[in-house]
Design an enzyme around this catalytic site. Structure first.
Site, short mmCIF file in Angstrom:
data_model
loop_
_atom_site.label_atom_id
_atom_site.label_comp_id
_atom_site.label_asym_id
_atom_site.label_seq_id
_atom_site.Cartn_x
_atom_site.Cartn_y
_atom_site.Cartn_z
N ARG A 102 27.86 -1.32 -42.46
CA ARG A 102 28.31 -2.05 -43.65
C ARG A 102 27.41 -1.72 -44.83
NH1 ARG A 102 29.42 -8.33 -43.09
NH2 ARG A 102 27.17 -8.36 -43.20
N THR A 106 28.35 -3.92 -51.03
CA THR A 106 29.81 -4.19 -51.04
C THR A 106 30.28 -4.85 -49.74
OG1 THR A 106 30.38 -2.06 -50.04
CG2 THR A 106 30.17 -2.12 -52.45
N ASP A 198 21.39 -9.95 -37.60
CA ASP A 198 21.97 -8.59 -37.50
C ASP A 198 21.94 -8.17 -36.03
OD1 ASP A 198 22.07 -5.76 -39.50
OD2 ASP A 198 21.99 -5.65 -37.31
N ASP A 201 20.21 -4.75 -35.15
CA ASP A 201 18.75 -4.81 -35.24
C ASP A 201 18.15 -5.58 -34.07
OD1 ASP A 201 18.67 -3.32 -37.53
OD2 ASP A 201 18.41 -5.01 -38.90
C1 PRP Z 1 27.60 -5.08 -37.90
C2 PRP Z 1 28.41 -5.45 -36.67
C3 PRP Z 1 29.80 -5.04 -37.05
C4 PRP Z 1 29.84 -5.36 -38.52
C5 PRP Z 1 30.57 -6.64 -38.72
O1 PRP Z 1 27.34 -3.74 -37.92
O2 PRP Z 1 27.93 -4.84 -35.51
O3 PRP Z 1 30.08 -3.67 -36.82
O4 PRP Z 1 28.47 -5.49 -38.95
O5 PRP Z 1 30.74 -6.93 -40.05
P1 PRP Z 1 32.17 -6.93 -40.76
O6 PRP Z 1 33.09 -7.70 -39.88
O7 PRP Z 1 31.89 -7.63 -42.06
O8 PRP Z 1 32.60 -5.51 -40.96
P2 PRP Z 1 26.30 -3.09 -38.95
O9 PRP Z 1 27.00 -2.64 -40.18
O10 PRP Z 1 25.15 -4.04 -39.19
O11 PRP Z 1 25.82 -1.79 -38.21
P3 PRP Z 1 24.89 -1.66 -36.89
O12 PRP Z 1 25.72 -2.07 -35.72
O13 PRP Z 1 24.55 -0.21 -36.88
O14 PRP Z 1 23.67 -2.53 -37.07
N1 URA Z 2 26.89 -8.05 -38.88
C1 URA Z 2 25.93 -8.63 -38.13
O1 URA Z 2 25.24 -7.95 -37.36
N2 URA Z 2 25.75 -9.95 -38.23
C2 URA Z 2 26.47 -10.73 -39.06
O2 URA Z 2 26.24 -11.96 -39.11
C3 URA Z 2 27.46 -10.11 -39.84
C4 URA Z 2 27.65 -8.77 -39.73
#
Ligand code: PRP
Ligand code: URA
Length: 208
Positions: A102, A106, A198, A201
């Site tokens: 994400r 945005t 997150d 993380d």
């Molecule tokens: C997180 C999570 C989803 C997304 C959800 O990923 O694992 O993929 O955010 O958010 P949304 O419903 O608003 O799209 P992130 O972008 O943090 O990537 P990561 O898994 O690499 O940490």
């Molecule tokens: N992605 C995450 O990992 N946590 C949240 O709460 C939202 C998006």
């Protein structure tokens, strides 16, 4: 679209472990693995079966084999933490990968990787991602899979926000959603409240 919230005492206990900011990555991964196992059990419910004959030590009888191939597609990174639980139940499942993160301002998903097995049209496809927040990542992933031929898709997550559920319902009403929790809302950074922070993380021990 059907939304199933899996309720179980062990799930409630482990969700608390996951939500706790003091839980280190090792404990987080272990609790996620346990919940993912219970989610996997439910996510695989209703798969078509085909009869087969089996010889027991005593006699011949009717048995069953799965009458569908299974493809698991984690949304990278965090979705990886739920794959093993499903594959333990379906050892011959094939695994595709969709990489997206994400954008920090945005909150829109940005694609960076895609690698899918063949035969999506005939398969039951389970998309995994612990967090359904705005729903942007899930909707994009599902749209990509449909374009690649997938027709029977199920979305499996750990925590869903009402906003994400509504978006999935609007864009992909044919995709059932299975979650361990339906939380209250998103905050101004599009994080789930109360959520767990997150997910990627916390699984991988990284920080922003
Ligand atoms: C997180 C999570 C989803 C997304 C959800 O990923 O694992 O993929 O955010 O958010 P949304 O419903 O608003 O799209 P992130 O972008 O943090 O990537 P990561 O898994 O690499 O940490
Ligand atoms: N992605 C995450 O990992 N946590 C949240 O709460 C939202 C998006």
């Amino acid at each position: 679209m059907s939304l199933t919230v899996v309720r179980h005492p062990v799930v409630a206990r482990d969700l608390t472990v996951l939500r706790d900011r003091e839980t280190p990555s090792a404990g987080f991964r272990a609790a996620l693995e346990r919940i993912a196992t219970i989610l996997a059990y439910h996510a695989l419910d209703g798969l078509p079966l085909r009869e087969t004959r089996v010889l027991t030590p005593i006699t011949e009888t009717t048995g069953h084999v799965l009458d569908t191939s299974v493809v698991v597609v984690p949304i990278l990174r965090a979705g990886l933490g739920m794959v093993d639980a499903i594959v333990r139940f379906v050892p011959d499942a094939r695994i595709g990968h969709l990489g997206m993160y994400r954008d920090k301002t945005t909150h829109q998903p940005v694609d960076y990787y895609a690698n899918l097995p063949k035969g999506l049209a005939e398969a039951t496809v389970l998309v995994t991602d612990p967090m359904l927040a705005t729903g942007g990542s899930a909707c994009d992933a599902i749209a990509y899979l449909k374009k690649a031929g997938a027709r029977k898709i199920r979305f499996v997550c750990l925590i869903a926000a009402p906003e994400g559920v509504a978006r999935l319902q609007a864009e992909h009403p044919d995709v059932p959603v299975l979650t361990a929790a339906l939380d209250e809302r998103l905050n101004e950074h599009a994080y789930i409240v109360p959520g767990l922070g997150d997910a990627g993380d916390r699984i991988f021990g990284t920080t922003d």
